[in-house]
Design an enzyme around this catalytic site. Sequence first.
Site, PDB file in Angstrom:
ATOM      1  N   TYR A  19      60.645 -36.536 -54.780  1.00 53.97           N
ATOM      2  CA  TYR A  19      60.089 -35.382 -54.695  1.00 53.97           C
ATOM      3  C   TYR A  19      59.927 -34.828 -53.571  1.00 53.97           C
ATOM      4  CZ  TYR A  19      59.647 -35.308 -59.844  1.00 53.97           C
ATOM      5  OH  TYR A  19      60.244 -35.112 -61.071  1.00 53.97           O
ATOM      6  N   TYR A 146      55.611 -32.758 -69.358  1.00 54.04           N
ATOM      7  CA  TYR A 146      56.113 -33.512 -68.419  1.00 54.04           C
ATOM      8  C   TYR A 146      56.078 -35.047 -68.875  1.00 54.04           C
ATOM      9  CZ  TYR A 146      57.885 -36.063 -64.403  1.00 54.04           C
ATOM     10  OH  TYR A 146      58.616 -37.122 -63.474  1.00 54.04           O
ATOM     11  N   ASP A 239      52.142 -39.604 -75.296  1.00 49.62           N
ATOM     12  CA  ASP A 239      52.517 -40.235 -73.968  1.00 49.62           C
ATOM     13  C   ASP A 239      51.314 -40.333 -73.369  1.00 49.62           C
ATOM     14  OD1 ASP A 239      53.231 -40.382 -71.359  1.00 49.62           O
ATOM     15  OD2 ASP A 239      54.809 -38.871 -71.440  1.00 49.62           O
ATOM     16  N   LYS A 268      51.837 -46.440 -65.444  1.00 50.30           N
ATOM     17  CA  LYS A 268      50.976 -46.008 -64.413  1.00 50.30           C
ATOM     18  C   LYS A 268      49.963 -46.843 -64.043  1.00 50.30           C
ATOM     19  CE  LYS A 268      52.022 -41.311 -63.718  1.00 50.30           C
ATOM     20  NZ  LYS A 268      52.847 -41.028 -62.390  1.00 50.30           N
TER      21      LYS A 268
HETATM   22  C1  LIG Z   1      52.831 -37.865 -68.808  1.00 56.24           C
HETATM   23  C2  LIG Z   1      53.815 -38.662 -68.065  1.00 56.24           C
HETATM   24  N1  LIG Z   1      54.678 -39.391 -68.847  1.00 56.24           N
HETATM   25  C3  LIG Z   1      55.871 -39.753 -68.151  1.00 56.24           C
HETATM   26  C4  LIG Z   1      55.871 -40.009 -66.851  1.00 56.24           C
HETATM   27  C5  LIG Z   1      56.879 -40.773 -65.795  1.00 56.24           C
HETATM   28  O1  LIG Z   1      56.414 -41.828 -65.304  1.00 56.24           O
HETATM   29  P1  LIG Z   1      57.304 -42.513 -64.180  1.00 56.24           P
HETATM   30  O2  LIG Z   1      57.076 -41.517 -62.935  1.00 56.24           O
HETATM   31  O3  LIG Z   1      56.621 -43.831 -63.943  1.00 56.24           O
HETATM   32  O4  LIG Z   1      58.647 -42.686 -64.460  1.00 56.24           O
HETATM   33  C6  LIG Z   1      54.759 -39.349 -66.000  1.00 56.24           C
HETATM   34  C7  LIG Z   1      54.679 -39.342 -64.572  1.00 56.24           C
HETATM   35  O5  LIG Z   1      54.043 -38.770 -63.854  1.00 56.24           O
HETATM   36  C8  LIG Z   1      53.727 -38.667 -66.828  1.00 56.24           C
HETATM   37  O6  LIG Z   1      52.687 -38.000 -66.255  1.00 56.24           O
END
Ligand SMILES: Cc1ncc(COP(=O)(O)O)c(C=O)c1O
Length: 425
Positions: A19, A146, A239, A268
Amino acid sequence: MTTTSSLRELDRAHLWHPYTQHGLAPEALPVVSGKGALLELEDGRTLVDAISSWWVTLHGHAEPAIARAIAEQAQRLEQVIFAGFTHAPAAELAEGLVAAAPRGLTRLFLSDNGSTAVEVALKMALQFHQHRGEKRTVVATLEGAYHGDTFGAMSVSGRGVFTAPFEPLLFEVARLPEPVDGDVLGAFDRLLDARKGEVAALIVEPLLQAAGGMRMWRSELLGALSDRARTAGVLLIADEVATGFGRTGPLWACDHSAVTPDLLCLSKGITGGFLPLGATLATERIFEAFRSEDRLRTFFHGHSYTGNPLACAAAVASLELLKAPACMAARDRIEAQHQRALDRLSASPHVRNPRVMGTVAALDLDAGQGYLARVGTELARHARERGVLLRPLGNVVYIMPPYGITEAQLQQAWDAVGSFVEQLP
Ligand SMILES: Cc1ncc(COP(=O)(O)O)c(C=O)c1O
């Protein structure tokens, strides 16, 4: 040992950062160590990491208990193929996560990151219906979402600058309005009516659309969506890659609505921010739809590092820290301090929509809009000069610190935001 100047040269010559527009971005800052919420730079300066290094550093940098767990595990078993083999860190993690997760999520599938945790959930949901002989192939998703950067995750994410170059290749999904003001329930009902028996899953970021702009939405809506999905035979995928592990107050954002999703995606903060790990939790009902004597009903998905013992050991240690009453108290203290800071800032005519949910606080600046708004990079620079790491999402400013941040460090972060807001024209 790489010297500072050669490190910078090597970085400039060979590294491609995530990014990052290399034609515009300032040089990457060399970091030599971290402790608690602080990052130490090679020139001796420190930065308060007010964004938990992209939301992963849960307790603090170099948290000793997690560092120890990884070191001990590394001397026993660093990695083993996870098909046909198992090990204690994975089993302990499964036991811990199943006990901590919303009731009914009894099966853990491991992968590498948030995007893969989402891919796994999507593939499980679609294949689940196939095994049951149902032709459900439509995934419903919310505008503004996202879910990651791999193709499936991009497909179910909102369309915007991140996904634009790949638009023609993303699979079609059913889009429901964004959850803050939109009539999501009405749209979901209409979708279920129009495409009866075709909708396989609904994927949401429970209560907080994070990367989409720290949009916070109502717990009642999540409860209602979960009820509707259940009645219609649609699997609910939560998610919680960003919201899991106490970020929004309780352990899971789903807890605000007492909802148990069919699939839960985690990553995370799962290892306390030490090692990459993705987790997808599923109900026994989903697992049972795959268990068979027919090899074609296998879930044909895995990654080389699936179930990595070091990552699992880190996650077990992090989960232990999360259970301590001191951790809940720290989250409460952060939330209260966020609220006080926002109360002060909301007097500014430049501040819109101040909001807090647990350890996440956000506000919108009335200067530009969207992820590419310049005000975000200007604030990041302003904060860096004041010893604070911030990375606004365009004009959306947020603070999401490690739970071990001190009151003074969090104040330093809010002061950086405050002094920036004050000097806006
Ligand atoms: C809600 C959500 N799902 C999935 C992801 C993707 O995670 P990664 O960056 O570990 O692939 C993120 C990343 O910011 C996220 O905020």
